[in-house]
Enzyme design. Structure first.
Site, PDB file in Angstrom:
ATOM      1  N   HIS A 194       0.118   8.221   3.812  1.00 31.66           N
ATOM      2  CA  HIS A 194       0.672   7.616   5.020  1.00 31.66           C
ATOM      3  C   HIS A 194       2.151   7.943   5.254  1.00 31.66           C
ATOM      4  CE1 HIS A 194      -3.063   5.430   5.258  1.00 31.66           C
ATOM      5  NE2 HIS A 194      -2.880   4.962   4.040  1.00 31.66           N
ATOM      6  N   GLY A 239      -5.122   1.979   7.844  1.00 33.52           N
ATOM      7  CA  GLY A 239      -6.165   1.327   8.624  1.00 33.52           C
ATOM      8  C   GLY A 239      -5.956  -0.180   8.711  1.00 33.52           C
ATOM      9  N   ILE A 251      -0.893   9.513   8.547  1.00 36.81           N
ATOM     10  CA  ILE A 251      -1.594   8.607   9.443  1.00 36.81           C
ATOM     11  C   ILE A 251      -1.234   7.162   9.105  1.00 36.81           C
ATOM     12  CG2 ILE A 251      -3.497  10.199   9.825  1.00 36.81           C
ATOM     13  CD1 ILE A 251      -5.145   8.553   7.815  1.00 36.81           C
ATOM     14  N   ASP A 292       0.848  -1.196   0.000  1.00 34.41           N
ATOM     15  CA  ASP A 292       0.000   0.000   0.000  1.00 34.41           C
ATOM     16  C   ASP A 292       0.881   1.241   0.000  1.00 34.41           C
ATOM     17  OD1 ASP A 292      -1.784   2.060   0.331  1.00 34.41           O
ATOM     18  OD2 ASP A 292      -2.967   1.046   1.870  1.00 34.41           O
TER      19      ASP A 292
END
Length: 293
Positions: free
Chosen positions: A200, A218, A215, A195
């Site tokens: 991120h 998830g 961040i 990913d």
């Protein structure tokens, strides 16, 4: 960007987006395990089997299956899924479901099919549900996943809002609580499993998404929670976890401590929630898991 037309949405539902083949061996499974925080403590004997291929009881973490269709990440970054156009920095992972048909082998060639399962109008945004079916070379089912992605700003196209699921934790103390600290560089490790969304890792891209800094993925948070369930309720036996689902209720900043609270029932179902300890914020909610007896 403008919301899509209702006609565009209706044509997108059911569309096959891609077929992807993913080959993995112990190295890829270990890299994923490191990306979701294993081992919690250096050379922890109960988690060494997730990161050392020479261990006689080497196991692949069950949530590794969420990356089988990793080509999907590249499709998302194009900002165009089945004719629905969007800014990738306005997309956040809403919910994730995963069901394992059998324990994951230590090496495999996996063929996955991704299709649009449903699209809902949430007013402030569009909820895009994608289903992934993954099979081994012999055609045997390995895993089924459902990813719900919330795209901010694309709501109001006149579609169905969809059902709301409520899975609140029991009103009693949890049966197990596991704390695990994420690293400040956790997202840099996890992204190596496929990913590469710059949200991120790049502060400029995070700012476009209205975050003060990058961040954590998830799915990385979900992997931490799955490890907590294995440790807290399964004796760290990865083969016992057969299903897991959660709503990504809030973002996690790399470096925060994740606290997973778990409740079990006689049917083998686990209810859980995960919090970011430093902010006392629930980051995974509406969450459940199923264990093999």
């Amino acid at each position: 960007m403008k919301p899509p037309s209702l006609d565009t949405v209706e044509q997108a539902i059911g569309a096959e987006l891609l077929r992807a083949t993913y080959s993995y061996a112990e190295r890829e499974a270990i890299l994923y395990a490191l990306g979701v925080g294993a081992p919690a403590y250096w050379l922890a004997p109960d988690e060494l089997k997730f990161v050392h291929e020479l261990q006689p009881d080497f196991q692949v973490l069950p949530t590794f299956a969420v990356i089988f269709a990793k080509d999907l990440h590249e499709l998302v970054l194009t900002g165009n899924i089945a004719g629905i156009k969007f800014n990738p920095m306005q997309l956040v992972h809403g919910e994730q479901e995963l069901r394992l048909a059998k324990p994951l082998p230590r090496a495999a060639v996996v063929d996955s099919t991704v299709r649009v399962a449903d699209i809902h109008d949430k007013g402030s945004g569009l909820l895009l549900a994608l289903e992934v079916e993954s099979r081994d070379e012999a055609g045997g089912l390995l895993a089924q996943a459902r990813s719900s992605m919330f795209i901010r700003g694309l709501g109001g196209f006149g579609g169905d809002r969809g059902a709301t699921r409520e899975l609140s934790p029991p009103e009693r103390p949890p049966d197990a609580v596991i704390e695990a600290a994420t690293l400040e560089r956790q997202a840099l490790i996890y992204r190596l499993s496929g990913d590469a969304n710059p949200l991120h890792v790049d502060p400029r891209m995070a700012a476009i998404g209205n975050f003060e800094k990058p961040i954590l993925h998830g799915l990385c948070t979900l992997g931490f929670s799955a490890r907590a369930i294995l440790k807290g309720l399964c004796g760290n036996d990865a083969h016992r976890l057969v299903a897991i689902s959660a709503r990504f209720a809030h973002h996690v900043f790399p470096g925060e401590t994740l606290v997973t609270e778990m409740w079990r029932n006689d049917a083998g179902e686990i209810r859980f929630q995960t919090k970011a300890k430093e902010r006392d914020a629930v980051v995974l909610s509406q969450a459940s898991a199923q264990l093999r007896r």
